[in-house]
Write an enzyme that holds these catalytic residues in place. Structure first.
Site, PDB file in Angstrom:
ATOM      1  N   THR A  37       1.097  -0.584  -0.496  1.00 17.40           N
ATOM      2  CA  THR A  37      -0.078  -0.069   0.139  1.00 17.40           C
ATOM      3  C   THR A  37       1.200   1.271  -0.445  1.00 17.40           C
ATOM      4  O   THR A  37       1.469   1.698   0.871  1.00 17.40           O
ATOM      5  CB  THR A  37      -0.737  -0.162   0.867  1.00 17.40           C
ATOM      6  OG1 THR A  37      -1.409  -1.255   1.393  1.00 17.40           O
ATOM      7  CG2 THR A  37      -1.605   1.312   1.503  1.00 17.40           C
TER       8      THR A  37
ATOM      9  N   LYS B  45      -7.034   1.447  -3.751  1.00 14.67           N
ATOM     10  CA  LYS B  45      -6.840   0.391  -2.227  1.00 14.67           C
ATOM     11  C   LYS B  45      -6.428   1.600  -1.350  1.00 14.67           C
ATOM     12  O   LYS B  45      -7.088   1.107   0.139  1.00 14.67           O
ATOM     13  CB  LYS B  45      -5.025  -0.295  -2.590  1.00 14.67           C
ATOM     14  CG  LYS B  45      -4.871  -0.693  -0.766  1.00 14.67           C
ATOM     15  CD  LYS B  45      -5.737  -2.093  -0.556  1.00 14.67           C
ATOM     16  CE  LYS B  45      -5.358  -2.200   0.553  1.00 14.67           C
ATOM     17  NZ  LYS B  45      -3.954  -3.092   0.826  1.00 14.67           N
TER      18      LYS B  45
END
Length: 304
Positions: free
Chosen positions: A103, A179
């Site tokens: 991420t 995300k």
């Protein structure tokens, strides 16, 4: 969907063996894939070596020349540091693919994609939506974005250990944007449920009764049910996703929102909530431990 036999690239590399990496690599090994693994802390790869993984002595050693290497590390800086000496670019060559599962910020994704274009390999964004227990059960979702040929080559590997793979186009940053936005939405669910539970409890209604009611009709979905049950359990000490990493993702979203001039005022609320929980010593607890800070501010005991 799961595959009974290895398909496509049967040997590849994986850099960054945390909880997520452990679960993914174990599932690939069980399917017969050969996986070269590297982690800065060697102890974390021992269980995978016992399952048949191949130890890599450096990040570059994890790369199959012209093949695939997957990275799943804690933050942008950790990811960029892997490529400092340029050796991974050289080993990937024109045909290799870097599958980036971390991420990270859209800006870092674009930077790395450009470096790959110049130095070797193709950048494919592939962050994971799922906690380690979900990943172990092959129930996670992968977002992927990047060149179509790279998506086509990597997708069977991801499908073999997941519930679904969602393609988001050619942009190297697109899957990372999705995300971050998804984690923002989940964090808002945790915050709003925590506040609602505190509110009903202070006004004489048991939170469990309220939860059972709203998940029958208003919020009859996996996220509300799963996180609601977890919040009601009060089990925050054993992290499936550490609170300080949750704060890192919130800060990445704030950074990206600022750069794109996107007003997101609730992101600031969440940032302050996570900072307060971090100050209370919950950094290595599960990110749902922000519920304890909600209860503290409401004058409620830590446990229900």
């Amino acid at each position: 969907m799961s595959s009974a036999q290895p398909t496509g690239d049967q040997e590849f590399g994986f850099i960054g063996i945390g909880q997520m990496g452990q679960a993914m690599v174990a599932n690939w090994l069980a399917l017969g894939y050969r996986v070269r693994v590297y982690n800065r802390t060697r102890e974390k790869i021992r269980p995978l070596l016992e399952q048949g993984a191949i130890e890599a002595t450096s990040p570059a050693d994890a790369v199959v020349p012209g093949g695939l290497v997957m990275t799943c590390v804690s933050d942008d800086q950790a990811l960029l540091s892997i490529f400092d000496d340029g050796e991974i670019f050289r080993r990937l060559g024109p045909q290799g693919i870097h599958v980036s599962m971390s991420t990270i910020s859209p800006r870092t994704a674009r930077l790395l994609a450009e470096k790959h274009n110049q130095l070797g390999g193709v950048y494919l964004a592939s962050p994971v939506m799922g906690r380690p227990d979900t990943v172990a059960a092959k129930r996670q979702t992968f977002y992927i974005s990047g060149p179509a040929a790279a998506r086509h080559r990597v997708k069977p590997l991801l499908q073999a250990i997941s519930r679904q793979v969602l393609e988001l186009g050619d942009g190297p940053e697109a899957a990372h944007v999705a995300k971050l936005a998804s984690n923002f939405l989940i964090a808002t669910v945790v915050e709003s449920l925590s506040e609602a539970f505190a509110f009903v409890e202070k006004n004489g209604l048991p939170p469990q009764t309220f939860f059972d009611t709203i998940t029958e009709f208003l919020f009859d979905c996996f996220i509300y049910k799963g996180y609601g049950r977890h919040l009601l359990s009060g089990q925050f000490r054993e992290p499936l996703f550490r609170l300080q990493l949750g704060l890192k993702d919130i800060n990445l979203s704030l950074q990206s929102a600022t750069e794109s001039r996107t007003p997101m005022p609730f992101l600031s609320v969440l940032r302050d909530r996570y900072l307060a929980a971090l100050a209370q010593g919950y950094g290595d607890w599960d990110w749902t431990a922000i519920a304890l800070e909600v209860r503290r501010q409401a004058g409620l005991p830590a446990s229900q």
